[in-house]
Scaffold this motif. Structure first.
Motif, PDB file in Angstrom:
ATOM      1  N   ARG A  12       0.838  -1.209   0.000  1.00 53.59           N
ATOM      2  CA  ARG A  12       0.000   0.000   0.000  1.00 53.59           C
ATOM      3  C   ARG A  12       0.868   1.252   0.000  1.00 53.59           C
ATOM      4  O   ARG A  12       1.753   1.425   0.847  1.00 53.59           O
ATOM      5  CB  ARG A  12      -0.900  -0.032   1.236  1.00 53.59           C
ATOM      6  CG  ARG A  12      -1.864   1.116   1.360  1.00 53.59           C
ATOM      7  CD  ARG A  12      -2.892   0.854   2.459  1.00 53.59           C
ATOM      8  NE  ARG A  12      -2.276   0.562   3.749  1.00 53.59           N
ATOM      9  CZ  ARG A  12      -2.973   0.305   4.863  1.00 53.59           C
ATOM     10  NH1 ARG A  12      -4.309   0.256   4.808  1.00 53.59           N
ATOM     11  NH2 ARG A  12      -2.347   0.074   6.001  1.00 53.59           N
TER      12      ARG A  12
ATOM     13  N   GLU B 278      -8.886   0.412   0.801  1.00 54.84           N
ATOM     14  CA  GLU B 278      -9.489   0.356   2.133  1.00 54.84           C
ATOM     15  C   GLU B 278     -10.787  -0.449   2.115  1.00 54.84           C
ATOM     16  O   GLU B 278     -11.091  -1.171   3.071  1.00 54.84           O
ATOM     17  CB  GLU B 278      -9.739   1.776   2.649  1.00 54.84           C
ATOM     18  CG  GLU B 278      -8.468   2.579   2.866  1.00 54.84           C
ATOM     19  CD  GLU B 278      -7.414   1.801   3.647  1.00 54.84           C
ATOM     20  OE1 GLU B 278      -7.736   1.312   4.748  1.00 54.84           O
ATOM     21  OE2 GLU B 278      -6.275   1.668   3.152  1.00 54.84           O
ATOM     22  N   GLU B 279     -11.543  -0.333   1.044  1.00 54.65           N
ATOM     23  CA  GLU B 279     -12.767  -1.133   0.908  1.00 54.65           C
ATOM     24  C   GLU B 279     -12.426  -2.622   0.875  1.00 54.65           C
ATOM     25  O   GLU B 279     -13.100  -3.448   1.502  1.00 54.65           O
ATOM     26  CB  GLU B 279     -13.499  -0.716  -0.371  1.00 54.65           C
ATOM     27  CG  GLU B 279     -14.855  -1.367  -0.560  1.00 54.65           C
ATOM     28  CD  GLU B 279     -15.520  -0.952  -1.864  1.00 54.65           C
ATOM     29  OE1 GLU B 279     -16.624  -1.458  -2.131  1.00 54.65           O
ATOM     30  OE2 GLU B 279     -14.926  -0.149  -2.620  1.00 54.65           O
TER      31      GLU B 279
ATOM     32  N   ALA C  95     -11.352  -3.774   4.389  1.00 51.89           N
ATOM     33  CA  ALA C  95     -12.508  -3.902   5.283  1.00 51.89           C
ATOM     34  C   ALA C  95     -13.257  -5.198   5.021  1.00 51.89           C
ATOM     35  O   ALA C  95     -13.661  -5.906   5.960  1.00 51.89           O
ATOM     36  CB  ALA C  95     -13.438  -2.700   5.104  1.00 51.89           C
TER      37      ALA C  95
ATOM     38  N   ASP D 269       3.223  -1.520   4.116  1.00 53.04           N
ATOM     39  CA  ASP D 269       3.014  -0.099   3.854  1.00 53.04           C
ATOM     40  C   ASP D 269       4.302   0.589   3.414  1.00 53.04           C
ATOM     41  O   ASP D 269       5.401   0.272   3.899  1.00 53.04           O
ATOM     42  CB  ASP D 269       2.482   0.596   5.101  1.00 53.04           C
ATOM     43  CG  ASP D 269       0.993   0.381   5.302  1.00 53.04           C
ATOM     44  OD1 ASP D 269       0.239   0.531   4.322  1.00 53.04           O
ATOM     45  OD2 ASP D 269       0.582   0.053   6.432  1.00 53.04           O
TER      46      ASP D 269
END
Length: 522
Positions: free
Chosen positions: A458, A471-472, A475, A488
């Protein structure tokens, strides 16, 4: 004095400009709003100079804009800045082409790039929506292709309150603004969407400003990347007469942030703004800059659209197939399998005993995900069939716009697939674009992945629209208990491997490669 002529988009009329117009006037500018026939101007049944009988088409709306331009041009000392939002850029551009000497600047407000001979319907980002409009046109007697699009004069009903997102992102709109947008919307005459735009080329001499609404599409940095890929249709965007601004909002900035829009238009009128650059030998585009790791060369075998970077020893070895993003113009050279990021990763894993694979696939437009996915599947099977490859230990690694193809591998992962990886990927359709339908949506597919390991890299400085899809995905992965490891790069950008050669980014590459190879060798 600067005179702004404002042209609204589909289903909307002069009312959407109320707050922006008041702010421009308060700053000392003069504002004229083009009322388009059937959308706040003459009733659509009254005909007009551009229509045929009662038909309202694009020529009708061009005539509406011409009337405003001519009324302003008749007064000396006026500098006309013509602003077209959404569909409104089509009649604005058509009128400017016929009055090029009267226009100081054209502002494309979250609008496409209309071309001569192409109807506005082609700019509708949702493929299914285009098909629905074409079906309605056929039922009403309009011609969706060929001719001039004139026919029985049908209309397209405005969207329901919950359907505006099919036409553009509603990010930033308050509930009251969305209610007002819906209540005041008018049917769009079908002829305005179906009649081809006719340009002589005179408008090409007029300076241009693009205002990009980043909640609805790419920002300046992403646009520079697309221009760098070499699409001939976008080459003109790097012209010195073209400037850009960004607004962090959805598709209707005159309703979501009128003050910011008014300020941007005032500055745009002065000719300011960000300029895109043209790549040359001294300044290569971002995707062709060196890979951030100093990776030794490795033997490479090229067959068809696939390259194999081979490790030492006879094998069989595990393999990683690297899938490039896009869309990439078919004319782009070098092709993606020779881009430094892909070759860098392939050489890097080959140096650690794993076959690295790069390939070219046919993702040349957002409508090409099916052939691109077929190319990837074919390449994986050919790699698995190679006697130097352990066909039971394979990983597939996706980048950027190649991310939607990962859905195929998440939905029903084969036993030999040991890992899926993705760097700064698109994981669900972007607002107003991206693959239609549910097949190419990793967000939906991850619930079927079971315990298939997923390594997700990311970028911390990712564009808002792509970051939202990541992010979707995360989740949904958390909800269904998917096996996802996130690596990250806090200060990394989209494409950090050639943009950000920092120690942080190098460490992230080492960690990502280590995570994938651990799944292959474990």
């Amino acid at each position: 004095m600067t005179v702004f002529i404002l042209v609204a988009g589909a289903f909307t009329g002069p009312h959407v400009w109320r707050d922006t117009a008041a702010l421009l006037s308060a700053d000392g500018a003069e504002v004229r709003i083009a009322a388009l026939t059937g959308l706040g101007g003459r009733p659509s049944g009254s005909g007009g100079s551009g229509g045929s009988g009662g038909t309202v088409d694009l020529e009708t709306h061009i005539a509406d804009v011409l009337a405003v331009i001519d009324s302003v041009a008749a007064e000396s000392g006026r500098q006309i800045v013509l602003v077209g939002h959404d569909y409104g850029i089509h009649p604005a551009l058509g009128a400017a082409d016929r009055r090029a000497r009267s226009i100081a600047r054209i502002v494309y407000l979250d609008a496409g790039m209309p071309q001569d001979g192409v109807p506005a319907l082609a700019a509708v980002p949702d493929q299914r929506l285009r098909e629905e409009v074409a079906e309605r046109a056929a039922a009403s007697g309009e011609r969706a292709t060929g001719g001039e699009g004139r026919g029985a004069g049908g209309e397209l009903p405005p969207p329901d309150r919950d359907a505006w997102t099919r036409w553009g992102s509603t990010a930033g709109l308050s509930e009251a603004a969305l209610d007002g947008l819906t209540a005041l919307a008018a049917p769009q005459p079908l002829g305005t969407l179906l009649q081809p735009l006719r340009l002589t080329g005179a408008v090409a001499a007029v300076p241009v400003t693009g205002v990009l609404c980043t909640g609805n599409g790419p920002g300046i940095e992403m646009l520079q990347t697309v221009v760098d890929l070499g699409d001939p249709a976008l080459r003109a965007l790097a012209d010195a007469r073209v400037a850009f601004f960004e607004l962090p909002t959805g598709h209707w900035p005159m309703l979501s942030c009128p003050a910011a829009l008014a300020k941007t238009l005032i500055v745009a009128a002065s000719g300011a703004g960000h300029r895109l650059t043209s790549a040359d030998a001294a300044h290569p585009p971002a995707h062709l800059r060196p890979f951030l790791l100093d990776v030794p060369e490795r033997p490479r075998e090229r067959t068809g659209n696939t390259d194999l970077y081979l490790p030492d020893g006879p094998g069989p070895h595990p393999a990683v197939v690297f899938v490039h993003g896009g869309p990439v113009p078919a004319e782009a050279r070098p092709t993606p399998r020779d881009w430094p990021t892909l070759t860098g990763y392939a050489r890097h894993v080959a140096g650690q005993g794993v076959v690295g694979v790069t390939l070219d696939h046919r993702l040349h437009a957002v409508t090409d995900y099916e052939p691109a996915a077929a190319d990837v599947a074919d390449a994986v099977e050919r790699v698995r069939a190679d006697p130097r490859v352990d066909g039971d230990r394979v990983a597939v690694w996706f980048f950027s716009g190649g991310g939607p193809i990962a859905a195929d591998w998440l939905t029903k992962p084969p036993a030999w697939l040991r890992c899926v990886a993705a760097n700064y990927p698109i994981l669900s359709p972007l607002p107003g674009r991206g693959p239609a339908g549910s097949r190419f949506q990793p967000v939906r597919a991850v619930s079927h992945a079971g315990q298939l390991p997923v390594v997700l890299v990311r970028a911390g400085r990712e564009s808002a629209e792509i970051a939202a899809t990541v992010e979707e995905f995360l989740a949904e992965a958390a909800r269904c208990g998917a096996n996802v490891e996130v690596i990250d790069v806090p200060d990394g950008r989209h494409g950090f491997e050639t943009l950000d050669p920092t120690d942080e980014a190098r460490e992230a590459v080492h960690r990502a490669v280590g995570a994938v190879l651990a799944r292959l060798k474990g």
